[in-house]
Design an enzyme around this catalytic site. Structure first.
Site, PDB file in Angstrom:
ATOM      1  N   TYR A 145      -1.899  -1.847 -11.438  1.00 51.95           N
ATOM      2  CA  TYR A 145      -3.364  -2.002 -11.496  1.00 51.95           C
ATOM      3  C   TYR A 145      -4.062  -1.130 -10.463  1.00 51.95           C
ATOM      4  O   TYR A 145      -5.277  -1.109 -10.407  1.00 51.95           O
ATOM      5  CB  TYR A 145      -3.767  -3.476 -11.304  1.00 51.95           C
ATOM      6  CG  TYR A 145      -3.081  -4.160 -10.146  1.00 51.95           C
ATOM      7  CD1 TYR A 145      -3.523  -3.946  -8.847  1.00 51.95           C
ATOM      8  CD2 TYR A 145      -1.977  -4.973 -10.349  1.00 51.95           C
ATOM      9  CE1 TYR A 145      -2.878  -4.540  -7.779  1.00 51.95           C
ATOM     10  CE2 TYR A 145      -1.326  -5.574  -9.287  1.00 51.95           C
ATOM     11  CZ  TYR A 145      -1.781  -5.352  -7.996  1.00 51.95           C
ATOM     12  OH  TYR A 145      -1.129  -5.930  -6.939  1.00 51.95           O
ATOM     13  N   LYS A 146      -3.285  -0.421  -9.623  1.00 50.51           N
ATOM     14  CA  LYS A 146      -3.897   0.449  -8.621  1.00 50.51           C
ATOM     15  C   LYS A 146      -4.123   1.829  -9.254  1.00 50.51           C
ATOM     16  O   LYS A 146      -4.954   1.963 -10.133  1.00 50.51           O
ATOM     17  CB  LYS A 146      -3.019   0.472  -7.369  1.00 50.51           C
ATOM     18  CG  LYS A 146      -3.046  -0.885  -6.647  1.00 50.51           C
ATOM     19  CD  LYS A 146      -2.061  -1.030  -5.504  1.00 50.51           C
ATOM     20  CE  LYS A 146      -2.224  -2.409  -4.854  1.00 50.51           C
ATOM     21  NZ  LYS A 146      -1.075  -2.800  -4.034  1.00 50.51           N
TER      22      LYS A 146
ATOM     23  N   ARG B 265     -11.619   1.420   4.208  1.00 53.13           N
ATOM     24  CA  ARG B 265     -10.609   2.133   3.434  1.00 53.13           C
ATOM     25  C   ARG B 265     -11.240   2.771   2.201  1.00 53.13           C
ATOM     26  O   ARG B 265     -12.028   2.141   1.494  1.00 53.13           O
ATOM     27  CB  ARG B 265      -9.544   1.114   3.018  1.00 53.13           C
ATOM     28  CG  ARG B 265      -8.295   1.697   2.464  1.00 53.13           C
ATOM     29  CD  ARG B 265      -7.244   0.623   2.300  1.00 53.13           C
ATOM     30  NE  ARG B 265      -7.585  -0.307   1.221  1.00 53.13           N
ATOM     31  CZ  ARG B 265      -6.684  -0.969   0.495  1.00 53.13           C
ATOM     32  NH1 ARG B 265      -5.395  -0.818   0.737  1.00 53.13           N
ATOM     33  NH2 ARG B 265      -7.053  -1.784  -0.459  1.00 53.13           N
TER      34      ARG B 265
ATOM     35  N   ASP C 178       8.997   0.226  -2.210  1.00 55.02           N
ATOM     36  CA  ASP C 178       7.819  -0.302  -2.872  1.00 55.02           C
ATOM     37  C   ASP C 178       6.853   0.857  -3.059  1.00 55.02           C
ATOM     38  O   ASP C 178       6.424   1.494  -2.090  1.00 55.02           O
ATOM     39  CB  ASP C 178       7.188  -1.418  -2.025  1.00 55.02           C
ATOM     40  CG  ASP C 178       6.041  -2.104  -2.777  1.00 55.02           C
ATOM     41  OD1 ASP C 178       5.349  -1.416  -3.561  1.00 55.02           O
ATOM     42  OD2 ASP C 178       5.840  -3.310  -2.576  1.00 55.02           O
TER      43      ASP C 178
ATOM     44  N   PHE D  79       3.025  -4.195   3.425  1.00 54.51           N
ATOM     45  CA  PHE D  79       2.030  -5.138   2.931  1.00 54.51           C
ATOM     46  C   PHE D  79       2.547  -6.570   3.148  1.00 54.51           C
ATOM     47  O   PHE D  79       3.714  -6.851   2.867  1.00 54.51           O
ATOM     48  CB  PHE D  79       1.790  -4.870   1.447  1.00 54.51           C
ATOM     49  CG  PHE D  79       0.648  -5.634   0.853  1.00 54.51           C
ATOM     50  CD1 PHE D  79      -0.661  -5.275   1.127  1.00 54.51           C
ATOM     51  CD2 PHE D  79       0.873  -6.720   0.022  1.00 54.51           C
ATOM     52  CE1 PHE D  79      -1.726  -5.974   0.577  1.00 54.51           C
ATOM     53  CE2 PHE D  79      -0.184  -7.427  -0.534  1.00 54.51           C
ATOM     54  CZ  PHE D  79      -1.484  -7.052  -0.255  1.00 54.51           C
TER      55      PHE D  79
HETATM   56  C1  LIG Z   1      -0.830  -4.281  -3.862  1.00 53.83           C
HETATM   57  C2  LIG Z   1       0.466  -4.630  -3.230  1.00 53.83           C
HETATM   58  C3  LIG Z   1       1.120  -5.850  -3.526  1.00 53.83           C
HETATM   59  C4  LIG Z   1       0.485  -6.889  -4.405  1.00 53.83           C
HETATM   60  O1  LIG Z   1       1.434  -7.701  -5.023  1.00 53.83           O
HETATM   61  P1  LIG Z   1       1.044  -8.531  -6.331  1.00 53.83           P
HETATM   62  O2  LIG Z   1       2.186  -9.451  -6.525  1.00 53.83           O
HETATM   63  O3  LIG Z   1       0.855  -7.549  -7.441  1.00 53.83           O
HETATM   64  O4  LIG Z   1      -0.232  -9.245  -6.046  1.00 53.83           O
HETATM   65  C5  LIG Z   1       2.372  -6.078  -2.978  1.00 53.83           C
HETATM   66  N1  LIG Z   1       2.942  -5.165  -2.157  1.00 53.83           N
HETATM   67  C6  LIG Z   1       2.338  -4.000  -1.841  1.00 53.83           C
HETATM   68  C7  LIG Z   1       3.026  -3.025  -0.948  1.00 53.83           C
HETATM   69  C8  LIG Z   1       1.075  -3.704  -2.357  1.00 53.83           C
HETATM   70  O5  LIG Z   1       0.460  -2.579  -2.024  1.00 53.83           O
END
Ligand SMILES: *Cc1c(COP(=O)(O)O)cnc(C)c1O
Length: 391
Positions: free
Chosen positions: A203-204, A350, A178, A107
């Protein structure tokens, strides 16, 4: 478990991989927290209502879901911040190595945080980005840390946690996972895999609500050696001694930074109660079944779409992606019909499958509408081509 979630009537929600729905009970709990804790107790709430202890107790609940031991996880901030903390701590553990290894499926925020940290350190660190298939074979002896997101946010491809961790360790590198799209979707044995660090958001799949605090895990045997880059007072060994100099807490609490978001933490704590009744292996079986059904139905009825996720369920997280040239517009048309997925540039539609509240009728219902939209080019309306700020 469907009745444990407050979903709008008629909506087929295939985006729990991005923002989980509101669990029943959270509204009442937050109302009560505001009134009976903040309202009635004011500052006494920190002790009386255990606000200060929540990052540890909620962390313990998360630990059970990710196969980690009690007292190894703490909560706070956002995932991007937790990535920064874990990454900087990992680099400190390998002072004579200069490479952060990641993959092109990671990400962007994780990669951006690494870039920012490298610029800050200004000591010739390098972010080396390889193809996802090449992670395990790219563990050269200059790699300080492998920073890998287990489930690819675009394609849903699932990395082999044990194999990659072993490859990292064989090469003398530190392993940072992660688990953003893994926690609450795929069972795992974090302790067993032996990784030094793991981070994730809540939050996911964990349904903690927009802006819910992130989690961070450190392997218990390395915690005392971690030098926190963000040396905030609540990671101090004795915050209320107000000492002049920073002295990190002896346990995972040293990865705390500042005041926890108590309202969000309380929403998350309540949301996590759902998991007391969930068997992760059952959940995984149901998730693969739903994803397989979706793939079969879409391929049979929507020939314009190309599968962009691994076909083999064992190599996928809990989402399915299809590539389509007009994916953005088609997704807007779907959302207008109350089938909620999302779009990831450049052309990915998605769909997340969360067996706690999605069943086979939902999958079939969603494909009925998708096929109608494609067969009749319903996506080709000006309003569906209008890009919103959040896609
Ligand atoms: C959703 C996601 C994020 C989002 O980071 P936030 O700091 O919570 O906005 C970061 N890394 C990955 C791999 C994600 O899937």
């Amino acid at each position: 478990m469907k009745d444990r979630f407050s979903l709008p009537e008629g909506m087929i929600y295939l985006d729990g991989n991005s923002l989980g729905p509101l669990p029943v009970g959270v509204t009442e709990r937050i109302g009560s927290m505001l009134q009976n804790e903040w309202g009635a107790h004011l500052i006494k709430g920190w002790n009386l209502d255990n606000w200060m202890g929540q990052p540890a107790s909620v962390g313990n609940t998360i630990a059970r879901l990710i196969g980690a031991g009690q007292g190894t996880v703490t909560m706070g901030d956002t995932l991007s911040v937790k990535v920064y903390q874990a990454l900087s701590a990992a680099l400190k553990m390998r002072p004579d190595r200069r490479v952060i290894l990641s993959d092109s499926g990671n990400f962007p925020s994780d990669l951006y945080m690494a870039e920012g940290l490298i610029r800050q350190l200004d000591r010739d660190y390098e972010l080396r980005i390889v193809a996802p298939e090449e992670v395990a074979t790219s563990m050269e002896d200059d790699v300080a840390v492998a920073m890998i997101t287990q489930v690819d946010y675009r394609t849903g491809r699932l990395h082999d946690m044990e194999g990659i961790t072993k490859a990292a360790h064989d090469a003398g590198a530190v392993m940072l996972w992660d688990l953003a799209h893994t926690a609450g979707a795929v069972p795992m044995d974090l302790t067993g895999c032996g990784a030094e660090f793991a981070v994730g958001c809540t939050y996911k799949y964990l349904n903690g609500g927009p802006g819910a605090p992130a989690f961070i895990y450190a392997r218990p045997d390395i915690v005392e050696g971690i030098e926190p880059a963000l040396a905030g007072w609540l990671g101090h060994d004795a915050p209320f001694a107000f000492e002049q100099n920073y002295r990190p807490a002896g346990d995972i609490e040293r990865m705390r930074v500042g005041t926890p978001p108590v309202i969000q933490m309380t929403a998350l704590e309540e949301a996590l109660k759902v998991w007391e009744e969930v068997d992760m292996a059952d959940l995984r079986t149901a998730s693969i079944r739903l994803c397989d059904l979706f793939i079969a139905e879409v391929e049979a009825r929507c020939p314009a779409l190309t599968l962009a996720s691994p076909r083999n369920g064992a190599e996928r997280g809990s989402q399915v992606s299809f590539a389509f040239e007009h994916g953005y517009a088609a997704m807007q048309a779907l959302i207008a019909r109350d089938v909620i997925g999302d779009f990831r540039a450049p052309n990915i539609m998605r769909f997340g499958f969360t067996p706690l509240y999605i069943d086979e009728d939902d999958v079939r219902g969603a494909v009925d509408i998708l096929a109608d939209i494609l067969d009749n080019r319903l996506w080709d309306r000006p309003e569906y081509h209008q890009k919103s700020r959040v896609t």
